[in-house]
Enzyme design. Structure first.
Site, mmCIF file in Angstrom:
data_model
loop_
_atom_site.group_PDB
_atom_site.id
_atom_site.type_symbol
_atom_site.label_atom_id
_atom_site.label_comp_id
_atom_site.label_asym_id
_atom_site.label_seq_id
_atom_site.Cartn_x
_atom_site.Cartn_y
_atom_site.Cartn_z
ATOM 1 N N GLU A 89 -12.506 0.865 4.428
ATOM 2 C CA GLU A 89 -11.556 1.209 5.493
ATOM 3 C C GLU A 89 -11.923 2.603 5.995
ATOM 4 O O GLU A 89 -11.828 3.589 5.259
ATOM 5 C CB GLU A 89 -10.114 1.194 5.006
ATOM 6 N N GLU B 24 0.819 -1.216 0.000
ATOM 7 C CA GLU B 24 0.000 0.000 0.000
ATOM 8 C C GLU B 24 0.851 1.264 0.000
ATOM 9 O O GLU B 24 1.705 1.444 0.878
ATOM 10 C CB GLU B 24 -0.884 -0.024 1.258
HETATM 11 C C1 LER Z 1 -3.270 3.614 6.804
HETATM 12 O O1 LER Z 1 -3.300 4.940 6.400
HETATM 13 C C2 LER Z 1 -4.031 2.742 5.894
HETATM 14 O O2 LER Z 1 -4.530 3.146 4.884
HETATM 15 C C3 LER Z 1 -4.229 1.329 6.275
HETATM 16 O O3 LER Z 1 -4.565 0.541 5.178
HETATM 17 C C4 LER Z 1 -3.103 0.704 7.037
HETATM 18 O O4 LER Z 1 -1.951 0.790 6.364
HETATM 19 MN MN MN Z 2 -5.610 1.671 3.513
#
Ligand code: LER
Ligand code: MN
Length: 281
Positions: free
Chosen positions: A240, A146
């Site tokens: 998320e 990521e």
């Molecule tokens: C953190 O900013 C994020 O986007 C999560 O997916 C953990 O890395």
């Molecule tokens: Mn993330």
């Protein structure tokens, strides 16, 4: 297409007391769940796996690198600890039946050093991800690396760099995680970046510009979903979002004000928003 949600809204370490939450998540219409794996021994994975099997929930895991386990450190012992951390997470994924391990698997989140990355750090990250990727492929797990916004990492901020990193690692078990929150901050063209990353996208975080309820902010979902669909992506669409319930997570993500009325509102609105948006696209 499976719609998922990260349980970080409720807990940073899923435990027996969260078996009911898994049931709620299923009832709200989710088919996938993402569990935090900040320390690989932080949760009873087989117990959680049993419950998720009963519920028919597929799963993914998200990890971050602990400060003492940094794959791009100039200290060889700290680098080794980084690879060990990823290997342990991959083993835990196998125990809980997760097919994807995602997150910024190259350096600790929030570690800023007052400069950009060096070529040496880049090479160290490639080497670490290659070794972790080989372990992942033996365990049937895909790593999704990521890119984060510039306030959370100096190492990888945009999808084009994540794509180049994935290409240099050169393993089918290593792809990238595209997160719409980070893309909204960093990409000149947050929708075009999805198409450019294309088949390298191994996981997707549906995250609103304020980390609140997807669909209630300004991410252009009516263009994001078609762009993702056009890549042929068939992994989970995982919500998320971050709130203030967990002080450490709120501090790491800099959430200082409420952006949604409550977690159930967020979860139920988001699943509707994604299902409708995806079927229209
Ligand atoms: C953190 O900013 C994020 O986007 C999560 O997916 C953990 O890395
Ligand atoms: Mn993330």
């Amino acid at each position: 297409m499976k719609i998922g949600i990260n349980v970080l809204l409720w807990t940073a370490a899923a435990a027996e007391e969260h078996l009911g939450l898994l049931g709620d998540i299923r009832t709200w219409g989710y088919e996938s769940v993402e569990l935090p794996m900040f320390a690989p021994d932080c949760s009873p994975w087989p117990l959680l796996a049993g419950r998720m099997d009963e519920l028919g929930l597929s799963r993914t895991a998200v990890t971050v690198m602990p400060p003492e386990a940094n794959p791009i450190s100039d200290d060889a012992a700290v680098r080794r600890a980084g690879i060990d951390h990823l290997r342990s997470c991959i083993d835990a994924c196998a125990q809980m039946g997760a097919d994807v391990l995602c997150g910024p698997m190259y350096s600790p989140c929030g570690a800023l050093v007052g400069r950009g990355r060096t070529e040496q750090e880049w090479d160290l990250a490639v080497e670490c991800l290659r070794r972790a990727g080989e372990h992942a492929s033996g365990a049937g797990v895909t790593l999704a690396v990521e890119a984060l916004n510039r306030f959370e990492t100096y190492f990888l901020n945009c999808a084009a760099d994540a794509a180049r990193l994935v290409d240099e690692v050169g393993l089918p078990s290593v792809g990238l995680l595209f997160d719409t929150f980070h893309a909204n901050i960093e990409e000149k063209d947050p929708v075009g970046a999805i198409g450019a990353a294309g088949g390298r996208i191994a996981h997707f975080h549906v995250s609103e510009n304020d980390r609140g309820t997807p669909g209630e902010g300004h991410v252009p979902w009516d263009r994001v979903f078609p762009a993702l669909k056009a890549t042929g992506y068939d992994g989970a669409l995982t919500v998320e979002a971050f709130g203030r319930a967990l002080p450490e997570v709120a501090a790491a993500t800099c959430i200082w004000r409420p952006t949604f009325p409550n977690a159930q509102h967020l979860a139920t609105s988001a699943v509707r928003h994604i299902r409708d948006g995806w079927s229209r696209s």
